[in-house]
Design an enzyme around this catalytic site. Structure first.
Site, PDB file in Angstrom:
ATOM      1  N   SER A  80      32.838  51.814  50.717  1.00 49.00           N
ATOM      2  CA  SER A  80      32.080  52.427  49.698  1.00 49.00           C
ATOM      3  C   SER A  80      32.849  51.642  48.273  1.00 49.00           C
ATOM      4  O   SER A  80      33.847  51.048  48.356  1.00 49.00           O
ATOM      5  CB  SER A  80      32.008  53.790  49.358  1.00 49.00           C
ATOM      6  OG  SER A  80      33.380  54.309  49.098  1.00 49.00           O
TER       7      SER A  80
ATOM      8  N   ILE B  98      34.215  49.702  45.251  1.00 47.57           N
ATOM      9  CA  ILE B  98      34.941  48.388  44.981  1.00 47.57           C
ATOM     10  C   ILE B  98      35.351  47.692  46.302  1.00 47.57           C
ATOM     11  O   ILE B  98      35.241  46.318  46.489  1.00 47.57           O
ATOM     12  CB  ILE B  98      36.256  48.787  44.126  1.00 47.57           C
ATOM     13  CG1 ILE B  98      36.052  48.909  42.703  1.00 47.57           C
ATOM     14  CG2 ILE B  98      37.087  47.260  44.149  1.00 47.57           C
ATOM     15  CD1 ILE B  98      37.065  49.392  41.920  1.00 47.57           C
TER      16      ILE B  98
ATOM     17  N   SER C 255      45.411  50.670  38.419  1.00 43.43           N
ATOM     18  CA  SER C 255      44.243  51.221  37.360  1.00 43.43           C
ATOM     19  C   SER C 255      44.996  51.045  35.936  1.00 43.43           C
ATOM     20  O   SER C 255      46.056  50.998  35.772  1.00 43.43           O
ATOM     21  CB  SER C 255      44.160  52.473  37.550  1.00 43.43           C
ATOM     22  OG  SER C 255      43.351  53.212  36.590  1.00 43.43           O
TER      23      SER C 255
ATOM     24  N   TYR D  24      47.445  61.222  38.642  1.00 47.97           N
ATOM     25  CA  TYR D  24      46.598  60.167  39.023  1.00 47.97           C
ATOM     26  C   TYR D  24      47.367  58.902  38.314  1.00 47.97           C
ATOM     27  O   TYR D  24      47.720  57.965  39.076  1.00 47.97           O
ATOM     28  CB  TYR D  24      45.216  60.079  38.679  1.00 47.97           C
ATOM     29  CG  TYR D  24      44.181  58.557  38.879  1.00 47.97           C
ATOM     30  CD1 TYR D  24      44.167  58.106  40.239  1.00 47.97           C
ATOM     31  CD2 TYR D  24      44.044  57.994  37.879  1.00 47.97           C
ATOM     32  CE1 TYR D  24      43.336  57.215  40.568  1.00 47.97           C
ATOM     33  CE2 TYR D  24      43.240  56.953  38.042  1.00 47.97           C
ATOM     34  CZ  TYR D  24      43.142  56.393  39.325  1.00 47.97           C
ATOM     35  OH  TYR D  24      42.263  55.105  39.476  1.00 47.97           O
TER      36      TYR D  24
END
Length: 250
Positions: free
Chosen positions: A16, A18, A137, A150
């Site tokens: 799913s 990227i 990220s 995160y």
């Protein structure tokens, strides 16, 4: 096109978002592809979409034993591996007071421990001049509210891309990172964000991006494709930020 012609590739979290889009672009560029996922429905859907030419495996990134099994499956299928895009991960955003030790450990197990031990397990499998791309990220750079755990996991992965680049250079393994900003993926469904709040959340997030919109999986996949290909052969331990200018607003 043939930027990855014949390259034996592995994409974790490839059913799913990227990962799925990256698998499609790799295939279009002539690569042979193995993808992994954890959700049975996503796995079945991806297998139906890809057809028999793509091996779709279930693999939980949090399990070290599973990483060893995955490396063995890659060896059995390919013999050697030319490209690995380590994309599997989870994104949980909560205020400090809501975190439990179990939740904390799960985030680090999936986002940090899994990729680390998968690279270790793949060491005997990597072909000469193998390319590894880690999905980090912009959260590794931005002190966003509720992102403490995160962001810490992604900062660890970004650091790993540099330290392991130095350590594995002599083995011919090249490691780089791609750092997406906010991307339009099924993330909200996984987080369980109420439908009524999504529209306002979208507006709040978009307001932090100079281009005024979320990125797309395709835009991130283009950067991964470059790092995976021989075009980036002089790039080692580097980071490509794909964020619509998000880091300009730090």
């Amino acid at each position: 096109m043939s930027r990855l012609q014949g390259k034996r590739t592995l994409i974790t979290g490839g059913t799913s978002g990227i990962g799925l889009e990256t698998a499609k672009q790799f295939l279009a560029e002539g690569a042979r592809v193995i993808v992994t996922g954890v959700n049975p429905d996503s796995i079945a859907k991806a297998q139906a979409e890809f057809g028999p030419e793509v091996l779709v495996l279930r693999a939980d990134s949090a399990s070290v034993a599973t990483q060893k099994d995955l490396a063995q499956a890659v060896k059995n299928h390919y013999g050697q591996l030319d490209v690995a895009f380590l994309n599997a991960g989870i994104s949980v955003w909560l205020p400090l007071e809501d975190w439990t030790e179990e939740m904390f450990d799960r985030s680090f197990d999936v986002n940090v421990k899994g990729p680390y031990f998968l690279i270790q397990s793949l060491l005997p499998v990597f072909a000469p001049s193998a390319s590894v791309v880690l999905n980090t990220s912009v959260s590794a750079h931005v002190g966003a509210d509720r992102s403490s755990v995160y962001a810490a996991t992604k900062a660890a992965v970004l650091s790993m891309s540099k330290t392991l680049s130095t350590e594995l250079l002599g083995r011919g393994v090249r490691i780089n990172a791609v750092s997406p900003g906010p991307i339009d993926t099924p993330l909200y469904d996984k987080l369980g964000i109420p439908e009524a709040y999504r529209e306002q959340l979208n507006k709040d997030i978009a307001a932090t991006i100079p281009l005024g919109r979320f990125g797309t999986p395709e835009e991130v996949a283009k950067a991964v494709l470059y790092l995976a290909s021989d075009e980036s052969r002089w790039s080692i331990g580097t980071e490509i930020v794909v964020d619509g200018g998000r880091l300009l607003n730090r």
